[in-house]
Design a protein around this motif. Structure first.
Motif, PDB file in Angstrom:
ATOM      1  N   TYR A  16       0.723  -1.271   0.009  1.00  0.00           N
ATOM      2  CA  TYR A  16       0.167   0.067  -0.013  1.00  0.00           C
ATOM      3  C   TYR A  16       1.019   1.320  -0.048  1.00  0.00           C
ATOM      4  O   TYR A  16       0.567   2.385  -0.400  1.00  0.00           O
ATOM      5  CB  TYR A  16      -1.057  -0.003   1.443  1.00  0.00           C
ATOM      6  N   ALA A  74      11.203   2.104  12.559  1.00  0.00           N
ATOM      7  CA  ALA A  74      10.276   2.858  13.674  1.00  0.00           C
ATOM      8  C   ALA A  74      10.100   2.229  14.888  1.00  0.00           C
ATOM      9  O   ALA A  74       9.243   2.862  15.619  1.00  0.00           O
ATOM     10  CB  ALA A  74       8.763   3.197  12.616  1.00  0.00           C
ATOM     11  N   ALA A 217      -8.127  -0.838   5.260  1.00  0.00           N
ATOM     12  CA  ALA A 217      -8.014  -1.278   3.612  1.00  0.00           C
ATOM     13  C   ALA A 217      -8.523  -2.799   3.684  1.00  0.00           C
ATOM     14  O   ALA A 217      -8.079  -3.453   4.713  1.00  0.00           O
ATOM     15  CB  ALA A 217      -6.679  -1.282   3.205  1.00  0.00           C
ATOM     16  N   ILE A 231      -3.596 -14.917   3.320  1.00  0.00           N
ATOM     17  CA  ILE A 231      -3.800 -13.784   2.467  1.00  0.00           C
ATOM     18  C   ILE A 231      -4.786 -14.004   1.003  1.00  0.00           C
ATOM     19  O   ILE A 231      -5.926 -13.345   0.889  1.00  0.00           O
ATOM     20  CB  ILE A 231      -2.874 -12.698   1.904  1.00  0.00           C
TER      21      ILE A 231
HETATM   22  P1  NAD Z   1       4.231  -4.081   2.586  1.00  0.00           P
HETATM   23  O1  NAD Z   1       5.058  -4.955   3.151  1.00  0.00           O
HETATM   24  O2  NAD Z   1       4.235  -3.204   1.507  1.00  0.00           O
HETATM   25  O3  NAD Z   1       4.484  -2.822   4.051  1.00  0.00           O
HETATM   26  C1  NAD Z   1       4.772  -2.761   5.459  1.00  0.00           C
HETATM   27  C2  NAD Z   1       6.187  -2.025   5.636  1.00  0.00           C
HETATM   28  O4  NAD Z   1       6.335  -2.012   6.834  1.00  0.00           O
HETATM   29  C3  NAD Z   1       7.444  -3.083   4.772  1.00  0.00           C
HETATM   30  O5  NAD Z   1       8.042  -2.349   3.704  1.00  0.00           O
HETATM   31  C4  NAD Z   1       8.418  -3.375   5.984  1.00  0.00           C
HETATM   32  O6  NAD Z   1       9.577  -3.326   5.418  1.00  0.00           O
HETATM   33  C5  NAD Z   1       8.008  -2.150   7.060  1.00  0.00           C
HETATM   34  N1  NAD Z   1       8.456  -2.162   8.177  1.00  0.00           N
HETATM   35  C6  NAD Z   1       8.204  -3.318   9.199  1.00  0.00           C
HETATM   36  N2  NAD Z   1       8.795  -3.122  10.220  1.00  0.00           N
HETATM   37  C7  NAD Z   1       9.050  -1.711  10.277  1.00  0.00           C
HETATM   38  C8  NAD Z   1      10.050  -0.793  11.054  1.00  0.00           C
HETATM   39  N3  NAD Z   1      10.121  -1.339  12.401  1.00  0.00           N
HETATM   40  N4  NAD Z   1      10.400   0.155  10.734  1.00  0.00           N
HETATM   41  C9  NAD Z   1      10.044   0.688   9.385  1.00  0.00           C
HETATM   42  N5  NAD Z   1       9.418  -0.061   8.493  1.00  0.00           N
HETATM   43  C10 NAD Z   1       8.799  -1.289   9.008  1.00  0.00           C
HETATM   44  O7  NAD Z   1       2.715  -4.394   3.364  1.00  0.00           O
HETATM   45  P2  NAD Z   1       1.394  -3.798   3.281  1.00  0.00           P
HETATM   46  O8  NAD Z   1       0.318  -4.737   3.505  1.00  0.00           O
HETATM   47  O9  NAD Z   1       1.022  -3.087   2.295  1.00  0.00           O
HETATM   48  O10 NAD Z   1       1.184  -2.857   4.590  1.00  0.00           O
HETATM   49  C11 NAD Z   1       0.895  -1.492   4.985  1.00  0.00           C
HETATM   50  C12 NAD Z   1       0.024  -1.210   5.963  1.00  0.00           C
HETATM   51  O11 NAD Z   1      -1.212  -1.552   5.427  1.00  0.00           O
HETATM   52  C13 NAD Z   1       0.235  -1.903   7.038  1.00  0.00           C
HETATM   53  O12 NAD Z   1       0.013  -1.001   8.262  1.00  0.00           O
HETATM   54  C14 NAD Z   1      -0.871  -2.940   7.305  1.00  0.00           C
HETATM   55  O13 NAD Z   1      -1.201  -3.311   8.475  1.00  0.00           O
HETATM   56  C15 NAD Z   1      -1.820  -2.322   6.579  1.00  0.00           C
HETATM   57  N6  NAD Z   1      -2.906  -3.132   5.936  1.00  0.00           N
HETATM   58  C16 NAD Z   1      -2.588  -4.137   4.774  1.00  0.00           C
HETATM   59  C17 NAD Z   1      -3.694  -5.182   4.496  1.00  0.00           C
HETATM   60  C18 NAD Z   1      -3.112  -6.277   3.293  1.00  0.00           C
HETATM   61  O14 NAD Z   1      -4.058  -6.861   3.256  1.00  0.00           O
HETATM   62  N7  NAD Z   1      -2.142  -6.226   2.951  1.00  0.00           N
HETATM   63  C19 NAD Z   1      -4.742  -4.776   4.803  1.00  0.00           C
HETATM   64  C20 NAD Z   1      -5.224  -3.654   5.797  1.00  0.00           C
HETATM   65  C21 NAD Z   1      -4.303  -3.095   6.173  1.00  0.00           C
END
Ligand code: NAD
Length: 286
Positions: A16, A74, A217, A231
């Motif tokens: 995302y 973070a 999302a 997933i």
């Molecule tokens: P993604 O893997 O693209 O993003 C997650 C990112 O977090 C990764 O780039 C990872 O390197 C980074 N990360 C993890 N620990 C970290 C830290 N300590 N410091 C800095 N960066 C760190 O996956 P995504 O699914 O796109 O996730 C993005 C957001 O969307 C998250 O908050 C996730 O919970 C949320 N989300 C995802 C879904 C889904 O189905 N994919 C649904 C709802 C919400």
């Protein structure tokens, strides 16, 4: 002047965070990203070698520019918070200034201010465990990486976010409904994130007229989501049961983020906005 956005949590072109960067770039924003330290080398080299060029394409044919990639972890606010074993770890030793406070200092030195802050990161080391079998350490780690990380980023960035700016995060419906499989305290972390969105909206709104929202999302096959393991099932479930029986595109979340960050959303703050083909509105699956 165009707006400047900092997006924390971009390490490939599947998630995302990337989609949000693209929609903001499409709308004319300058893009800065924060990339998790252990993922930094591969992200930067892939970017350099043109591996993302196809996904960088904007509607006018040009490629999205990422003005600067900042290493970020973070989970740590200041250098004093970093344990010795992490400092010594060779995935961390090559980078510097990656705690939240240092990243914000670097952004301030490089650019002065930003307009948009996006938190698109989460981590729960025990996500595959039932909540009732999660350790204290695993639970607190999920909250630290997925909830407090947002408070910390907003706290440190607030002084350099221009008044009238906007901030947003990504959440998941497991915060309010039972989603078996989303364990390890990740459901708790998202509940905290949503509650914090309201309180932070009040505080940032009163202090600097900055808006704070979160996007709930639907399921996307990102790297993080694949690590959870269920997933594909969630994507199928949504396709079958949601009011809109179509694939959910990351771009649709990106476009909502661009809307929320724009003056079109000037009266929206403290909100949880669903971008999930309407699945949240269903009471039973049919
Ligand atoms: P993604 O893997 O693209 O993003 C997650 C990112 O977090 C990764 O780039 C990872 O390197 C980074 N990360 C993890 N620990 C970290 C830290 N300590 N410091 C800095 N960066 C760190 O996956 P995504 O699914 O796109 O996730 C993005 C957001 O969307 C998250 O908050 C996730 O919970 C949320 N989300 C995802 C879904 C889904 O189905 N994919 C649904 C709802 C919400």
């Amino acid at each position: 002047r165009g707006k400047r956005a900092f997006i924390a949590g971009v390490a490939d072109d599947n998630g995302y965070g990337w989609a949000i960067a693209k929609s903001l770039a499409e709308a004319g924003a300058e893009i800065l990203v924060g990339t998790w330290v252990p993922a930094l080398n591969i992200f930067e080299s892939s970017l350099r070698r043109g591996k993302f060029d196809e996904s960088r394409k904007l509607q006018d044919g040009s490629l999205m520019e990422i003005t600067k990639v900042y290493p970020l972890d973070a989970v740590y606010d200041t250098p004093e918070d970093v344990p010795e074993d992490v400092k010594a770890n060779k995935r961390y030793a090559g980078a510097s200034n990656w705690t939240v406070q240092e990243v914000v200092e670097s952004v301030k030195k490089d650019f002065g201010t930003i307009d948009i802050l996006v938190h698109s990161l989460a981590n729960g080391p025990e996500v595959s465990k039932l909540l009732s079998e999660t350790s204290r350490k695993g639970y607190l780690a999920a909250l630290s990486a997925s909830s407090y990380s947002y408070i910390s980023l907003l706290k440190h960035f607030l002084p350099i976010i221009n008044p009238g700016g906007a901030s947003l995060s990504l959440t998941y419906i497991a915060s309010e409904r039972i989603i078996p499989g989303y364990g390890g305290g990740m459901s708790s972390a998202k509940a905290a994130l949503e509650s914090d969105t309201r309180v932070l909206a009040f505080e940032a709104g009163r202090k600097k007229r900055i808006r704070v929202n979160t996007i709930s999302a639907g399921p996307l096959g990102s790297r993080a989501a694949k690590a959870i393991g269920f997933i594909d099932m969630m994507i199928d479930y949504s396709f079958t049961n949601a009011p809109l029986q179509k694939e959910l595109h990351a771009e649709e979340v990106g476009n909502t983020a661009a809307f929320l960050a724009s003056p079109l959303a000037s009266a929206i703050t403290g909100a949880v906005i669903y971008v999930d083909n309407g699945l949240n509105a269903m009471g039973v699956g049919v």
